[in-house]
Structures are given as structure tokens and as C-alpha cells.
Design a protein around this motif. Sequence first.
Motif, PDB file in Angstrom:
ATOM      1  N   LYS A  38      53.912 -29.316 -48.576  1.00  0.00           N
ATOM      2  CA  LYS A  38      54.204 -30.031 -49.734  1.00  0.00           C
ATOM      3  C   LYS A  38      54.083 -31.536 -49.268  1.00  0.00           C
ATOM      4  O   LYS A  38      54.351 -31.769 -48.101  1.00  0.00           O
ATOM      5  CB  LYS A  38      55.398 -29.666 -50.424  1.00  0.00           C
ATOM      6  CG  LYS A  38      56.790 -30.005 -49.789  1.00  0.00           C
ATOM      7  CD  LYS A  38      57.718 -29.747 -50.300  1.00  0.00           C
ATOM      8  CE  LYS A  38      59.175 -30.062 -49.642  1.00  0.00           C
ATOM      9  NZ  LYS A  38      60.384 -29.398 -50.104  1.00  0.00           N
ATOM     10  N   ALA A  39      53.508 -32.501 -50.157  1.00  0.00           N
ATOM     11  CA  ALA A  39      53.318 -33.698 -49.661  1.00  0.00           C
ATOM     12  C   ALA A  39      54.291 -34.675 -50.347  1.00  0.00           C
ATOM     13  O   ALA A  39      53.806 -36.048 -50.503  1.00  0.00           O
ATOM     14  CB  ALA A  39      51.853 -33.963 -49.970  1.00  0.00           C
ATOM     15  N   PRO A  76      51.537 -28.003 -53.206  1.00  0.00           N
ATOM     16  CA  PRO A  76      50.265 -27.624 -52.876  1.00  0.00           C
ATOM     17  C   PRO A  76      49.983 -26.280 -53.461  1.00  0.00           C
ATOM     18  O   PRO A  76      50.698 -25.309 -53.073  1.00  0.00           O
ATOM     19  CB  PRO A  76      50.063 -27.994 -51.285  1.00  0.00           C
ATOM     20  CG  PRO A  76      51.189 -27.658 -50.956  1.00  0.00           C
ATOM     21  CD  PRO A  76      52.363 -28.008 -52.011  1.00  0.00           C
ATOM     22  N   THR A  77      48.764 -25.961 -53.801  1.00  0.00           N
ATOM     23  CA  THR A  77      48.279 -24.601 -53.984  1.00  0.00           C
ATOM     24  C   THR A  77      47.619 -23.985 -52.767  1.00  0.00           C
ATOM     25  O   THR A  77      47.262 -24.665 -51.845  1.00  0.00           O
ATOM     26  CB  THR A  77      47.235 -24.582 -55.028  1.00  0.00           C
ATOM     27  OG1 THR A  77      46.155 -25.272 -54.586  1.00  0.00           O
ATOM     28  CG2 THR A  77      47.656 -25.138 -56.385  1.00  0.00           C
ATOM     29  N   GLY A 110      52.264 -16.604 -42.228  1.00  0.00           N
ATOM     30  CA  GLY A 110      53.638 -16.921 -42.540  1.00  0.00           C
ATOM     31  C   GLY A 110      53.943 -16.535 -43.735  1.00  0.00           C
ATOM     32  O   GLY A 110      52.939 -15.868 -44.561  1.00  0.00           O
ATOM     33  N   LYS A 111      55.105 -16.589 -44.215  1.00  0.00           N
ATOM     34  CA  LYS A 111      55.624 -16.225 -45.801  1.00  0.00           C
ATOM     35  C   LYS A 111      54.938 -17.571 -46.612  1.00  0.00           C
ATOM     36  O   LYS A 111      54.960 -18.574 -46.436  1.00  0.00           O
ATOM     37  CB  LYS A 111      56.964 -16.250 -45.858  1.00  0.00           C
ATOM     38  CG  LYS A 111      57.689 -15.095 -45.243  1.00  0.00           C
ATOM     39  CD  LYS A 111      59.178 -14.914 -45.810  1.00  0.00           C
ATOM     40  CE  LYS A 111      59.629 -13.506 -45.447  1.00  0.00           C
ATOM     41  NZ  LYS A 111      59.632 -13.353 -44.043  1.00  0.00           N
ATOM     42  N   VAL A 112      54.441 -16.944 -47.872  1.00  0.00           N
ATOM     43  CA  VAL A 112      53.908 -17.766 -48.676  1.00  0.00           C
ATOM     44  C   VAL A 112      54.518 -19.021 -49.167  1.00  0.00           C
ATOM     45  O   VAL A 112      54.054 -20.108 -49.006  1.00  0.00           O
ATOM     46  CB  VAL A 112      53.289 -16.977 -50.054  1.00  0.00           C
ATOM     47  CG1 VAL A 112      52.879 -17.864 -51.116  1.00  0.00           C
ATOM     48  CG2 VAL A 112      52.205 -16.066 -49.688  1.00  0.00           C
ATOM     49  N   HIS A 113      55.811 -18.743 -49.647  1.00  0.00           N
ATOM     50  CA  HIS A 113      56.698 -19.818 -49.982  1.00  0.00           C
ATOM     51  C   HIS A 113      57.117 -20.809 -48.956  1.00  0.00           C
ATOM     52  O   HIS A 113      57.051 -22.019 -49.119  1.00  0.00           O
ATOM     53  CB  HIS A 113      58.049 -19.424 -50.806  1.00  0.00           C
ATOM     54  CG  HIS A 113      58.946 -18.584 -50.176  1.00  0.00           C
ATOM     55  ND1 HIS A 113      58.712 -17.291 -49.829  1.00  0.00           N
ATOM     56  CD2 HIS A 113      59.929 -19.103 -49.258  1.00  0.00           C
ATOM     57  CE1 HIS A 113      60.024 -17.008 -48.745  1.00  0.00           C
ATOM     58  NE2 HIS A 113      60.474 -18.047 -48.632  1.00  0.00           N
ATOM     59  N   GLU A 114      57.150 -20.256 -47.650  1.00  0.00           N
ATOM     60  CA  GLU A 114      57.558 -21.232 -46.568  1.00  0.00           C
ATOM     61  C   GLU A 114      56.129 -22.060 -46.302  1.00  0.00           C
ATOM     62  O   GLU A 114      56.604 -23.257 -45.894  1.00  0.00           O
ATOM     63  CB  GLU A 114      57.701 -20.398 -45.333  1.00  0.00           C
ATOM     64  CG  GLU A 114      59.174 -19.866 -45.551  1.00  0.00           C
ATOM     65  CD  GLU A 114      59.577 -19.066 -44.140  1.00  0.00           C
ATOM     66  OE1 GLU A 114      58.820 -18.890 -43.355  1.00  0.00           O
ATOM     67  OE2 GLU A 114      60.839 -18.335 -44.349  1.00  0.00           O
TER      68      GLU A 114
END
Lengths: 308, 439
Positions: free
Chosen positions: A223-224, A291-292, A213-217
Motif C-alpha cells: 500500500k502506498a 493497491p489491487t 505470501g498471503k494476499v492481504h499481507e
Amino acid sequence: MYIFSAQNITKNYAAHTALKNVSIDVPEQSIFGLLGPNGAGKTSLIRIINQITAPDEGELFFAGEKLQPHHISLIGYLPEERGLYKKMKVGEQALYLAQLKGVSKSDALKKLKYWFEKFDILDWWNKKVEELSKGMQQKIQFIVTILHEPKLLIFDEPFSGFDPINVNLLKEEILNLKKNGATIIFSTHNMSSVEELCDNIALINKSYKILDGKVHEIKNTYKANIFEIGYHTQDIDFEKILPESFKLNSVVKQNGISKATIKIPLTASTNDLIQNVISKIELVSFNEILPTMNDIFIQKVNEQKHIA
Amino acid sequence: MKKIRLIVQREYLSRVKKKSFIIMTVLGPLLMAAIWIVPFFLATMSDEKKVIAVIDETGIFYSKFQSTDKVFFSYETELEKSKDDLTKGNISAILYVQKLTYTIPDQAVLLYSDKSPGIVTQSYISNAMQTILKNNLLVNAHNISKEDYDKINSTSIKLNTEDIRTGEKSYTEIKTGLGIFSGILIYFFIFMFGAQVMRGVIEEKTSRIVEVIISSVKPFQLMMGKIVGVALVGLTQFALWILLTFSIITALQMSMPEVFKNKQSEEIYNPGQKLPSADQLQLQTLQNQEIRELIDGLFSINYGVMIAQFIFYFLAGYLLYASLFASIGAAVDNEADTQQFMMPVTIPLLFAIIMSNFVINNPDGPVAFWLSIIPFTSPIIMMVRIPFGVPIEQIYLSMFLLIAGFVFTTWLAAKIYRTGILMYGKKVSYRELWKWLKY
């Protein structure tokens, strides 16, 4: 429009399966990260894209057409295992490799001069490759890979062996290539460069694609709900001022500033958190911890390990 | 096709520009020219002058022997005095001819010497004596005219030179030498250039350029490009060798004609033409007879055909083995690991070299036939047989099978090659290779 697309690729070797039903779609003029631990099947996939080997099952498309031998001249490949003829002169060798990609001699000469000037390495032209350092050789290799102006570029661990200055130079050139219309498939373990450069990624592990998928998505998906609060250090038991459902992960004190990371429940909002603490501390900063790619990578690979 | 041409060109140019190639190219002809020229020098090398005392009780041989720069005949009368001289070392031999009848049994002639006289001197003396005696018998005892004597002698010339047995004997040696020589040369060439292919593949693998290249061309194209490129290097080297060898020989012949004059004057070889009478006989002639036979033998070979056959068997034999060498190179990571795979390639070649000694003794036998038909040994064995003459249908069969064998090994090797070049850091076994063949 996808410049390259692979559908349900399966590749078996005698003893093991390198790829199982892997599909990827690479949008035009983007940077596509192909990630995965060692032995996941990345190199197998790249070799299939380069038509070095053929898949056992599945279909490949280049700019909408079925992938064919003549597409080789539209693809540039910088392998991870790369090298040059050590005894050959730099210029001669670059010319030879460019001609193998179908560039005419005069054309190749012109382009090489341009790139050698741009990288300020014209005086290497008549040197033997073995006289150059590894980093210098990598530069030559980079030039040779992009010289025939391919529509699709495949870089397998392009930054290994480069010093930070040259890494930046290279990143710049990669972004330039993208700007000028090229699409780049980028295979690496270096997650920070993935976040920096890639638009899309596919994560391959143990011959399966486990994430894409897209990196930002992807980052948003993973994200937690963790936030970081910075405040002037004071003697306070942070846990006591937080509501029950909020969880304090850690407090780090440094140079008079403390940083607390807190995971808030999905039902709560960031405002709930700030309201709770604002009266007790002198707030310096507040931001979300995303999250990285590294975290996501490790998490996904470990998840699959547990499944298996 | 254009890409193969590029690869061939690179493989070729990168090799012919190497120092080692240039050195080999110069050294080879020097060696070859030496093989040619040494006999001529040997022929002109003079031993120390020998004095032979002739004590002739019959008077037939008095002053009939022709002294040369190597042998001087002095005619004495007292045997004891000459024996004294011999022990003192003033003379090297005494030729004692006892007075007997014209028939002169063998015991009538004695050659005294302190060291055993050279075989050349012996044969010279006996030949000379025979001629003198014959002359004497015919002219004096049977009153045959000088013209008739010459006629008789000239008839015998032809008999001498075209004597099948002697002719064949000397040429057999030449043919044996030439056969073995070209067999070994083929063996040497196959190994030398085959190993070059193998090293080239290993170089591409260890330098890791191979993956860059096969993203542009097919592995088979790369392999064939390399094999053809090295073949052209071999042909170039061979052509240069022949060219340089001949130009060195020609240059030497021009600059030092006296050394080579023997060769041009074939009439010297025919004793009769120079021997209307015995005193015309030259020691040189007999002393150099063997060398001259060698030289004549060398000239009797049809080099055009030999070279054409050699080029075919070198090329086809090389092609047969080169792809195997290439696949060995692809299967290993460095040259040290090649040992285990070299055996199956080395054994047929070595076997052929060992068997060539056997074949040379019976160049038309069944062993010779089969080994010169089977592709793996035929390049060497056929080259050994060719100087002796091989039926044309056998040559065609052998050539056809060799080409078929080349196609087969290339097909086989290509499978190993294309898998092997992408395998790094793995010690490969024969079982592994077998698997690669089935991919």
C-alpha cells in the motif's frame, strides 16, 4: 501443514530455463494463486506438480511425503489447454476419464449422476461432445476434474470460456470444494478473481519466483498511503489547503461529488489529512486506496524488467 | 496395467463402432469372395454354340467327336460345300483331315475358319484327336484289348496329374499371385492402421484432451494403449473378413451348387478317367483347364499357415511402424503438416512393394533374403516369399529381428511422442525432433 510443497525446483529445456530455484508451499484447505505473465513458467510448474514432466533439480512433497506416482489419483487437474474427444458421448467420456483417475466404474457412475443433476445437465449424457457449446464442454470438464474427490486441485485459467453466470457458479463450487477440505492451486491472469478467491499467491516471472505470501499481507506491504476524499463539489484549489509534504494525485468530478486522491507521507497520519481539509469542504467519504493485485503484479513484473 | 486396458478398450470400441469400420468390414469380404467366385462364374458362362464341320478322309474320326452344349460337330464329306457354309456363316470352322498314313503329319489336319478359332477350341480338338488316334492305334492296329487299353490309360492318368513341371507351373502363378496379394495387403494394412494411430494422436492433440489424460496416465501408456487398441481393431477386421469371406463362399456354394460342381469333381480334370474311349471326352474339361488349375492352386495352399504368418507379419510390421506414425502425429498440429515426416516412413514400405516384383522372380535369391530379414521391409517381402516356402531358420531370424525392430522404434518414438504431445502451435523441424530424442 502444507498439502503440497516444492523446494528449489529447476527445470531446463533445450534452449531455455523454465524454472529456476522456485519454491512454493501450499497450505492445506486454502486457495493458492499461481500468477505470472505468459511464458513465466507457470505451466511448467503445474506439469511438474502433475508429474507430467520431472524437474531437473529440487524436491516435491505431497502431504509431507515425497511426491510419487500414486499421488496422481489425489490430484485433479484442469489444464488451460483442455478439450474432450469430440466424437465421444458425454457420459461415456466422463466415465472413461474418471476411470483413468482410478475411480471404479460404479462409483464414477454414481458421482457423475450426482454432479450432472446438480448442474442440471443430465440430458447431455448421450449427446456427442461436438454437439455442445464450449461453455457446456467446460462444465463437463470441471466435473471430470473434481469427480475423483482429489485433495489437491489445479485449475489453470478455469474461467476462460465461461459466461458470467457460469463463472459465479464455478466460483461457488471452488469455494465449496475448499470448505469440504480440498486445496486449490489456481493459475490465472484474472487478478480480480485472485483477490476474490485466493488466500495465498506466488508470482512467477521469467522462471523466478519474485513474490509470494498471503494476499492481504502482500496488499498491506504494497500500500502506498493513498487516500480518497469525497466531497460535495465546490470551487476550491485543493492543492492550496494541503500541507507541503502531501501530494494530490487527482481530482475527479462526477454527479456533484468530487473525489480527490492524496498520497500522504509516511510520517503523517490520516488524522493530519482530515484536520487540514475538514474546515474547507463538506466531507462525504474517506477511505484508503489499497493497491489491487493487478497493480502489484504489473509493478513487480516491471521492476524485474528494469533489473534485467 | 489397468489404465492401459482402459485406454485399449476405448480406442478399440470407439473405432469398431464407427460406420467406416462396418462398411470396410462388409465390403472387404465381398471383394474377396468375388475374387474366388468370379472364376466359377466364368467357367459356367456359355459362349454361343459353335458348329464345326468335320471332313474326315481317313474315317478314323467319324462320329468320334463328342458334341457339347458349346460345340457341335457335323460330319460332312464335301470340302467345297462346307467352305461355302463357312463363308455364309452357317458354321464356325471346318476340320479337314486328309487321308494319309497312320502317323498323320501335322500338315494332314487343317482347321478352316473365318475368325481365328479360340485357343480352347483348338486345344480341345487336337487333344481329342490325339486321344482318338491313340485309341485307334492301340485297339485297332495293335489289337490291344479294351481292358489293356484302359490300364494303359489309367497309368497315364497318374503321369498326367503328377507331372512335376505342369504342377509347378500352375502353382507358381498361384503362389506369385498370393505372395503379391498378401504383400500388398500387409502394406495396405500397415498404412491404414498406422494412419489411424497417427490421426488418433493428432485428434487428441488438437482437441487438447491429451493434457487431461496424461495427468492421469503416462504418455507411454497412452501411446501403447492406442497402438494396441488399433491393432486389435485390425485383427478384428481381418478375422471378420476371413469369417465373412468363407461364409459368403460357403453360402453361395450351398445355394448354387451347379456353379461350383466343377471344383468337386476333380476326376474331370484328369482326362484319362473320363476317357476310356474318346467320345467320353468333354469340352468343358479343357475349356476350364486353366480356371481349374487356378482353383486347384487356391486349394493347394495351406491357409492355416498362411494366415498365421500373415497375422504375425501384419501385427509385428504394424507395431514397428505404428509407433513411428504415433510420433509423427505427436510432432505436428494438424494432418496437413504430417507430409514432411511421412517420407522416412513411406519409403521403406514403398521400396518393399516395388522390390516384391523382383523378389517374386527369385524368391530364394540374396535380395529376397536380405529384404525379408531387415525389419523395415521384412513384413512385406517375407509375406511375398512365404507361399514359395522359406527355410524355417530364416523365418525365425526375420521374426526375431522384426520384434527387436519394433522394440527399438517404439523406444525411439516414445521420446518424440512424450515431448510432442505437449507442444502446440509450433512448426517442428527434423532438427527439433533430434533434440527431443536427447531430452
